[in-house]
Design a protein around this motif. Structure first.
Motif, PDB file in Angstrom:
ATOM      1  N   UNK A   1      -8.232  16.416  -0.830  1.00 31.01           N
ATOM      2  CA  UNK A   1      -7.567  15.137  -0.641  1.00 31.01           C
ATOM      3  C   UNK A   1      -5.978  15.349  -1.397  1.00 31.01           C
ATOM      4  N   UNK A   2      -6.179  16.249  -2.389  1.00 35.62           N
ATOM      5  CA  UNK A   2      -4.854  16.811  -3.092  1.00 35.62           C
ATOM      6  C   UNK A   2      -3.869  17.504  -2.436  1.00 35.62           C
TER       7      UNK A   2
ATOM      8  N   UNK B   1       2.096  13.725  -3.565  1.00 36.77           N
ATOM      9  CA  UNK B   1       1.483  14.247  -4.943  1.00 36.77           C
ATOM     10  C   UNK B   1       1.245  13.022  -5.912  1.00 36.77           C
ATOM     11  N   UNK B   2       0.265  12.090  -5.171  1.00 35.94           N
ATOM     12  CA  UNK B   2       0.091  10.955  -6.011  1.00 35.94           C
ATOM     13  C   UNK B   2      -1.392  11.060  -6.457  1.00 35.94           C
TER      14      UNK B   2
ATOM     15  N   UNK C   1      -5.318  11.270   2.916  1.00 32.52           N
ATOM     16  CA  UNK C   1      -6.392  11.677   2.115  1.00 32.52           C
ATOM     17  C   UNK C   1      -7.740  11.368   2.596  1.00 32.52           C
ATOM     18  N   UNK C   2      -7.772  10.134   3.057  1.00 30.49           N
ATOM     19  CA  UNK C   2      -9.043   9.725   3.410  1.00 30.49           C
ATOM     20  C   UNK C   2      -9.945  10.389   4.337  1.00 30.49           C
ATOM     21  N   UNK C   3      -9.747  10.913   5.417  1.00 27.87           N
ATOM     22  CA  UNK C   3     -10.293  11.597   6.255  1.00 27.87           C
ATOM     23  C   UNK C   3     -10.989  13.026   5.892  1.00 27.87           C
TER      24      UNK C   3
ATOM     25  N   UNK D   1     -10.820  12.321  -9.624  1.00 30.98           N
ATOM     26  CA  UNK D   1      -9.593  12.083  -9.171  1.00 30.98           C
ATOM     27  C   UNK D   1      -8.918  10.655  -9.222  1.00 30.98           C
ATOM     28  N   UNK D   2      -7.612  10.189  -9.530  1.00 33.72           N
ATOM     29  CA  UNK D   2      -7.080   9.119  -9.398  1.00 33.72           C
ATOM     30  C   UNK D   2      -6.139   9.032  -8.588  1.00 33.72           C
TER      31      UNK D   2
END
Length: 106
Positions: A17-18, A24-25, A46-48, A33-34
């Protein structure tokens, strides 16, 4: 609204996801990870790519993991939007909800 990384990420931190996040959140804590809700632009990139399906849109977060929305907000409560994970570095510690999760044996 924002995306949330929930319990399936604890002790996994795959980081696919990064690489997909255009702003870059996504920050790496010690065990999870947050997503910084002040920096997330709700793009959904990021989700898929999450291999354990730990990322949810805030309104779609399963009730059993509702505390993870609070955890993400709390982790960044004092910092706001520091300008991206690569510039600011990781949170020093995980939220207590993550600390209560059993440690996965590797």
């Amino acid at each position: 609204m924002t995306y949330v990384i929930a319990q399936p990420c604890v002790d996994l931190k795959d980081k696919a996801c990064v690489d997909e996040c255009p702003v870059d959140c996504i920050y790496e804590g010690p065990r999870k990870l947050y997503i910084n809700p002040d920096e997330c632009v709700d793009c959904g990139a990021c989700e898929p790519v999450c291999p354990v399906e730990a990322i949810f849109y805030e309104d779609s977060l399963p009730e059993e993991w509702a505390g993870y929305l609070t955890a993400e907000r709390d982790v960044f409560a004092g910092t706001g939007a520091p300008g991206g994970a690569s510039a600011a570095g990781p949170p020093a510690e995980d939220h207590p909800i993550v600390g209560k999760e059993p440690v996965e044996a590797v």
